[in-house]
Each structure stands twice: as structure tokens, then as C-alpha cells.
Motif scaffolding. Sequence first.
Motif, PDB file in Angstrom:
ATOM      1  N   PHE B 327       8.537  -5.618   8.852  1.00  0.00           N
ATOM      2  CA  PHE B 327       7.157  -5.672   9.345  1.00  0.00           C
ATOM      3  C   PHE B 327       6.182  -5.202   8.271  1.00  0.00           C
ATOM      4  O   PHE B 327       5.073  -5.710   8.164  1.00  0.00           O
ATOM      5  CB  PHE B 327       7.015  -4.832  10.619  1.00  0.00           C
ATOM      6  CG  PHE B 327       7.483  -5.556  11.838  1.00  0.00           C
ATOM      7  CD1 PHE B 327       6.567  -6.245  12.629  1.00  0.00           C
ATOM      8  CD2 PHE B 327       8.820  -5.583  12.185  1.00  0.00           C
ATOM      9  CE1 PHE B 327       6.998  -6.930  13.754  1.00  0.00           C
ATOM     10  CE2 PHE B 327       9.256  -6.255  13.301  1.00  0.00           C
ATOM     11  CZ  PHE B 327       8.342  -6.943  14.091  1.00  0.00           C
ATOM     12  N   GLY B 328       6.648  -4.206   7.492  1.00  0.00           N
ATOM     13  CA  GLY B 328       5.791  -3.696   6.426  1.00  0.00           C
ATOM     14  C   GLY B 328       5.493  -4.753   5.393  1.00  0.00           C
ATOM     15  O   GLY B 328       4.399  -4.779   4.819  1.00  0.00           O
ATOM     16  N   ASP B 329       6.434  -5.664   5.144  1.00  0.00           N
ATOM     17  CA  ASP B 329       6.210  -6.760   4.209  1.00  0.00           C
ATOM     18  C   ASP B 329       5.124  -7.691   4.711  1.00  0.00           C
ATOM     19  O   ASP B 329       4.348  -8.234   3.936  1.00  0.00           O
ATOM     20  CB  ASP B 329       7.515  -7.553   4.015  1.00  0.00           C
ATOM     21  CG  ASP B 329       8.317  -6.978   2.862  1.00  0.00           C
ATOM     22  OD1 ASP B 329       7.836  -5.999   2.261  1.00  0.00           O
ATOM     23  OD2 ASP B 329       9.410  -7.502   2.578  1.00  0.00           O
ATOM     24  N   MET B 330       5.105  -7.876   6.046  1.00  0.00           N
ATOM     25  CA  MET B 330       4.083  -8.751   6.622  1.00  0.00           C
ATOM     26  C   MET B 330       2.732  -8.053   6.576  1.00  0.00           C
ATOM     27  O   MET B 330       1.743  -8.627   6.140  1.00  0.00           O
ATOM     28  CB  MET B 330       4.413  -9.058   8.086  1.00  0.00           C
ATOM     29  CG  MET B 330       5.681  -9.832   8.294  1.00  0.00           C
ATOM     30  SD  MET B 330       5.868 -10.016  10.077  1.00  0.00           S
ATOM     31  CE  MET B 330       7.524 -10.600  10.147  1.00  0.00           C
ATOM     32  N   PRO B 332       1.244  -3.828   6.257  1.00  0.00           N
ATOM     33  CA  PRO B 332       1.600  -2.403   6.216  1.00  0.00           C
ATOM     34  C   PRO B 332       1.358  -1.696   7.540  1.00  0.00           C
ATOM     35  O   PRO B 332       2.138  -0.829   7.937  1.00  0.00           O
ATOM     36  CB  PRO B 332       0.660  -1.849   5.131  1.00  0.00           C
ATOM     37  CG  PRO B 332       0.295  -3.013   4.297  1.00  0.00           C
ATOM     38  CD  PRO B 332       0.323  -4.216   5.190  1.00  0.00           C
ATOM     39  N   ILE B 333       0.308  -2.069   8.232  1.00  0.00           N
ATOM     40  CA  ILE B 333       0.008  -1.390   9.504  1.00  0.00           C
ATOM     41  C   ILE B 333       1.099  -1.668  10.523  1.00  0.00           C
ATOM     42  O   ILE B 333       1.538  -0.793  11.261  1.00  0.00           O
ATOM     43  CB  ILE B 333      -1.370  -1.832  10.035  1.00  0.00           C
ATOM     44  CG1 ILE B 333      -2.441  -1.342   9.054  1.00  0.00           C
ATOM     45  CG2 ILE B 333      -1.639  -1.264  11.423  1.00  0.00           C
ATOM     46  CD1 ILE B 333      -3.779  -2.004   9.235  1.00  0.00           C
ATOM     47  N   ALA B 334       1.559  -2.922  10.542  1.00  0.00           N
ATOM     48  CA  ALA B 334       2.651  -3.283  11.457  1.00  0.00           C
ATOM     49  C   ALA B 334       3.888  -2.453  11.131  1.00  0.00           C
ATOM     50  O   ALA B 334       4.596  -1.994  12.031  1.00  0.00           O
ATOM     51  CB  ALA B 334       2.965  -4.769  11.338  1.00  0.00           C
ATOM     52  N   GLY B 335       4.118  -2.245   9.823  1.00  0.00           N
ATOM     53  CA  GLY B 335       5.267  -1.436   9.406  1.00  0.00           C
ATOM     54  C   GLY B 335       5.161  -0.019   9.931  1.00  0.00           C
ATOM     55  O   GLY B 335       6.113   0.517  10.508  1.00  0.00           O
ATOM     56  N   TYR B 336       3.975   0.587   9.781  1.00  0.00           N
ATOM     57  CA  TYR B 336       3.814   1.951  10.304  1.00  0.00           C
ATOM     58  C   TYR B 336       3.979   1.967  11.814  1.00  0.00           C
ATOM     59  O   TYR B 336       4.590   2.870  12.385  1.00  0.00           O
ATOM     60  CB  TYR B 336       2.429   2.496   9.920  1.00  0.00           C
ATOM     61  CG  TYR B 336       2.342   2.902   8.469  1.00  0.00           C
ATOM     62  CD1 TYR B 336       3.205   3.896   7.989  1.00  0.00           C
ATOM     63  CD2 TYR B 336       1.428   2.316   7.599  1.00  0.00           C
ATOM     64  CE1 TYR B 336       3.137   4.263   6.653  1.00  0.00           C
ATOM     65  CE2 TYR B 336       1.360   2.682   6.269  1.00  0.00           C
ATOM     66  CZ  TYR B 336       2.228   3.662   5.799  1.00  0.00           C
ATOM     67  OH  TYR B 336       2.177   4.032   4.504  1.00  0.00           O
ATOM     68  N   GLY B 337       3.411   0.936  12.442  1.00  0.00           N
ATOM     69  CA  GLY B 337       3.492   0.875  13.915  1.00  0.00           C
ATOM     70  C   GLY B 337       4.927   0.798  14.375  1.00  0.00           C
ATOM     71  O   GLY B 337       5.335   1.542  15.279  1.00  0.00           O
ATOM     72  N   ILE B 338       5.687  -0.044  13.737  1.00  0.00           N
ATOM     73  CA  ILE B 338       7.061  -0.252  14.196  1.00  0.00           C
ATOM     74  C   ILE B 338       7.931   0.955  13.868  1.00  0.00           C
ATOM     75  O   ILE B 338       8.963   1.170  14.488  1.00  0.00           O
ATOM     76  CB  ILE B 338       7.629  -1.564  13.584  1.00  0.00           C
ATOM     77  CG1 ILE B 338       8.719  -2.156  14.490  1.00  0.00           C
ATOM     78  CG2 ILE B 338       8.181  -1.332  12.200  1.00  0.00           C
ATOM     79  CD1 ILE B 338       8.169  -2.892  15.645  1.00  0.00           C
ATOM     80  N   SER B 339       7.502   1.757  12.882  1.00  0.00           N
ATOM     81  CA  SER B 339       8.345   2.858  12.448  1.00  0.00           C
ATOM     82  C   SER B 339       8.551   3.877  13.567  1.00  0.00           C
ATOM     83  O   SER B 339       9.628   4.470  13.680  1.00  0.00           O
ATOM     84  CB  SER B 339       7.747   3.535  11.217  1.00  0.00           C
ATOM     85  OG  SER B 339       6.538   4.161  11.581  1.00  0.00           O
ATOM     86  N   VAL B 340       7.514   4.070  14.403  1.00  0.00           N
ATOM     87  CA  VAL B 340       7.649   5.012  15.520  1.00  0.00           C
ATOM     88  C   VAL B 340       8.762   4.538  16.443  1.00  0.00           C
ATOM     89  O   VAL B 340       9.674   5.287  16.794  1.00  0.00           O
ATOM     90  CB  VAL B 340       6.317   5.110  16.299  1.00  0.00           C
ATOM     91  CG1 VAL B 340       6.455   6.077  17.461  1.00  0.00           C
ATOM     92  CG2 VAL B 340       5.195   5.513  15.372  1.00  0.00           C
ATOM     93  N   PHE B 341       8.662   3.279  16.780  1.00  0.00           N
ATOM     94  CA  PHE B 341       9.661   2.664  17.654  1.00  0.00           C
ATOM     95  C   PHE B 341      11.050   2.719  17.012  1.00  0.00           C
ATOM     96  O   PHE B 341      12.039   3.087  17.652  1.00  0.00           O
ATOM     97  CB  PHE B 341       9.191   1.223  17.888  1.00  0.00           C
ATOM     98  CG  PHE B 341      10.238   0.288  18.392  1.00  0.00           C
ATOM     99  CD1 PHE B 341      10.621   0.310  19.731  1.00  0.00           C
ATOM    100  CD2 PHE B 341      10.828  -0.637  17.532  1.00  0.00           C
ATOM    101  CE1 PHE B 341      11.576  -0.560  20.189  1.00  0.00           C
ATOM    102  CE2 PHE B 341      11.790  -1.509  17.991  1.00  0.00           C
ATOM    103  CZ  PHE B 341      12.162  -1.463  19.326  1.00  0.00           C
ATOM    104  N   SER B 342      11.133   2.399  15.720  1.00  0.00           N
ATOM    105  CA  SER B 342      12.417   2.393  15.017  1.00  0.00           C
ATOM    106  C   SER B 342      13.030   3.780  14.991  1.00  0.00           C
ATOM    107  O   SER B 342      14.222   3.952  15.230  1.00  0.00           O
ATOM    108  CB  SER B 342      12.233   1.924  13.578  1.00  0.00           C
ATOM    109  OG  SER B 342      12.075   0.543  13.552  1.00  0.00           O
TER     110      SER B 342
END
Lengths: 164, 380
Positions: B327-330, B332-342
Motif C-alpha cells: 500500500f505504501g508503494d501506491m 504513503p498515506i495508505a501505507g501508514y493507514g494499513i500499518s495499524v491494521f497490519s
Amino acid sequence: MELIRPDFGLLFWMLVSFGIVLLILRAFAWKPILNALKNREKTIQERLEVARNAKKELAEIEFGNERIIALAKTERANILREAQETKNKIIEEAREEARKEASKIIEQANKRVEKQKKEAEEDIKNQIAGLSVQIAEKVLKERLSDDQRQKEYINSLVNEITIN
Amino acid sequence: MGTDKTDFMSGRYKYTITVALALVIIVCFQSNSFSSGNTDLQATDSSSEEEQEEEGFNPGEMIMDHVVDHYSWHIVTIGDTEVSLPLPVILYSEDRGFFCFWSSHFDHGHETYKRFRIAQEGANKGNIVELDEQGNVEEDLPLDFSITKTIAAVFVSIFILLGIFLPIARRYKRQPNRAPKGLQSLLEPLILFVRDEIARPSIGEKHYEKYMPFLLTVFFFILLNNLLGLIPIFPAGANTTGQLTVTMALALFTFIITQLNGKREYWQEIFNPPTVPWWLKFPLPLIPLIEFVGIFTKPFTLMIRLMANISAGHIVPLAFFALIFIFGDMNPIAGYGISVFSLAFTVFLTLLDLLVAFIQAYVFTILSALYFGMAVGEIK
């Protein structure tokens, strides 16, 4: 290297190292540990057994004590009863004895009294007889002091006799 | 009784495997799409490997790189420098004899040393291949006895195992009738569990003592390696019990012990089972054939089950971490967002893996015990 392809070198090291670990742990860890656990279980079992036996023995001793006490109590009661009985018997016997003795004494006294009575009676009889003879003598002396009277009397006597 | 328990367990880890596989498939599809993109790019400008690495994040490769064996033990990458523990490489080449050197000579696969190099692609990717004098890769692989990351991690776990149990054993020896203390009181219930819940009911009162050392060693070895695998920091974190070769060695022990201790009844059950009607044995020995194959499938399933479960336990959390970078490749904000879930899911999965670590050690041990029980034939 791939995940699902066995690797000969790794297999070799794994077999060797696991085999060695198995032998070391078997000799120096599992055997002492398992033996110790087994012994401990055995000891616990034995001690529980001992405790149970001790409890049982204690109960038996307590039961024995109670029994001894009960026995002593009945014994005491028996002894008391026997003593009572003996006392009563002795008293009774003494009483009987006394009674017998008394009656014997009384009897003897009675006999003696009887005897004395008889003797006295005899004595009195003898005295009376003597007295009577003396009186009769005196009477006869008087009656036969004159001839007349003598004759009359003899006649009467003769009469009497003849009638008889 | 024992089989009920294992059925129940197998249900549980089947579920784990299904979840793991589903996630792996998802991740692989994504990585395929990425890598196909990469190959397109590669085709256009025929870039070198280093350029390809910069192209973007390849989750499939990253995950497999974490799960498979290596010649050196990677600890951390700071910036561009990889900090890793060099391990001894031991090779036997048919032409040139024995070689023994540190894996650091390969410089993480970038260098060729003494005409050996780590293959970067092809069927032997990751393995050491030998080059001929012209610099071409030879067909035959050298015999490879290298102390790889996996076996080094196994050594670490062995040291821990010995370091734990030898002092404890000494205490048992010196003070046999004392109440357990410290680590001893943590491990004694486990030892008793293996003895009273695994060995005794599966093997039977008469024979179980003979197999206790193996069962205890295997139980604690698997358990310790499973748990060490969950710790992400050096010197733990290697996927030892998730390596097919490692579980193969363990299953091989079970297999050999079972066959060596097979009593007459055991072999009779295989080659001439008395309760089976004769026409299933003659002229076509159907049941004996199935039973004979069963001798090998039993340890085979032991091997696959442990490896698949533990590898899945490593792959799935990594897949969740990979999601962050995808997601971070797409964006960066999506990457941070998904990191909580991950992160939340990784914590949950690590807890699940903690359970799986125990379950798998238990399952391997109880199944081994059941096979020994069949071999000695005390329990029908």
C-alpha cells in the motif's frame, strides 16, 4: 534454497546434532529427572501410606483406650457390687451367727433355769415332804396324845383302807 | 482417546493452514502482478539485478527470503549495509575436494569465491553452485555440508536446551525430594504432561519408559524452536521447525525408532492383518500394500504438518507486513493507514502462533508416541 526441497547437508547436520542432543539429554537430563520424579512420587505415596497407617493406629489406640476405660469402669462396678455383696453377706452372716449364738445362750439359760426350777421344785418338794412329815408327826403326836383319839383315828384309817 | 485429541487438533491447524494458504495465495497473486510488471520493465531496458531491486517491493520474494535457509545469518540492514553473521561454508567438489570458508566471502551472493557462487536464479536459486574454469555454472551441485542459518539456529536452540535441562537435572539429582523451584517448576508440569498425557496412554505402562527420552527431547526441541522462531531478534527468529529438512530429520527419528521396535503383531498388522477378509489380501494384496505405504506416510505427514504450520506462522505475519509496503508503494498515506491494521493482525497472529507452537510440539510428540504404541502393540 527453496522451502520445500530437502537439503542433504542440512539433513546430515540435523541428524547428527539432534542425535547427540538426544543422547546427552537422555543420559544427563531425562534419566535423572524421570528417576527423581518417579522416586518422589513413590516417596509421596509411601508417606501418605505411612500417614494413613499412623492415623489408623492412632484411632485404634484411642479406641483401645476407650475400651480399657470402659473395661475399667465395668470392673470397678463389678468390684463395687461384689464388695457390696460381700459386705451384705458378712453382715448377714454375722447377724445369723449372732442370732444363733443368742438363741443358743437363751436355750442354755432356759435349760439351766428349767434345771434350777426342777431342783428348786425338788427341793421344795423335799422340804414340803419333810415339813408335812413333821406336821403329820406333830399332828399325830397331838391326835395320839390321848387314847380315845388314837382309837378313833385308827379306826377311821382302817375304814378308809378297807374301803380302798 | 488419543486419536480424538489429535483429530480435534488437526481440525484446528487445518484451519490455520487454510487461512495461511489463502493469504499466501493473495500475496502471491499480488507479487506476480508486481513481478510481471517488473519483467516488463526489465525486458524494455534489460536492467541489472541491482536496478531491479530498486524497482519496487516484491512481497513474495521478501517473505520467502525470510522463511528459507541462508548461508549467512542476516541480522539487520542499516541503510545500505547489511549486518549479518558469516557462517562456515563446507563444500565437497568431486573434482577439487573439500572446501571450507566463511560465507562472508560471497558478500551476500554478489561475489564468486574459489569458483563457487550462490545461484541468484534458476532451479538452484539460493544454493551454492560450482563454476567451471570458463565461469559457466556446472550441472552437478557440490556436496554441501555448510553450517547454514537453520543449522546455526538449531545449535543455538540446542545450547539453550542443554543450558536449561542439565542444571535442572542436577537439581533433581542432588535434591530429589524437594519441591521444584524456579525454572524447574515451570518445566516439571510439561515433563509430567509428556509422561502422563502423551507417553502413558499412547504407548502403555509396560513400554513407555523406554521412549520417554526421545519424546521429551522431541517435544522440547520442537517447542523451543517454534518459540524461538517467533522472536524476531537475533539469535532467535530463524525458521528452523518450518524447514522441511529439519522436520524430515525429526520424522526420520520417529520412523526409525518405530520400525526398530516393531513387534511381531505390528508387522502382522501390516502384512497380514488378521481382521481383514482374505480376498483383500489375496491374490491382490490390497490392504497390505496400503498398510505398507502407511509406514512411510505416517512420518511423512509428521514432517509436512510441522513444517507447513510453522512456515505458515512465519509467512502470514510477514504477508501482513508486506501489505504495509504494497500500500505504501501506491500511496504513503495508505501505507501508514494499513500499518495499524497490519500490526494488530500481526500481534493477533503471533499470539495464535504461540498456541500453534505448543500444539505442534504436542501433536508431533503424541503422534510419535502413538506410532511407538502401535509398534509395541500393548494398546489396541
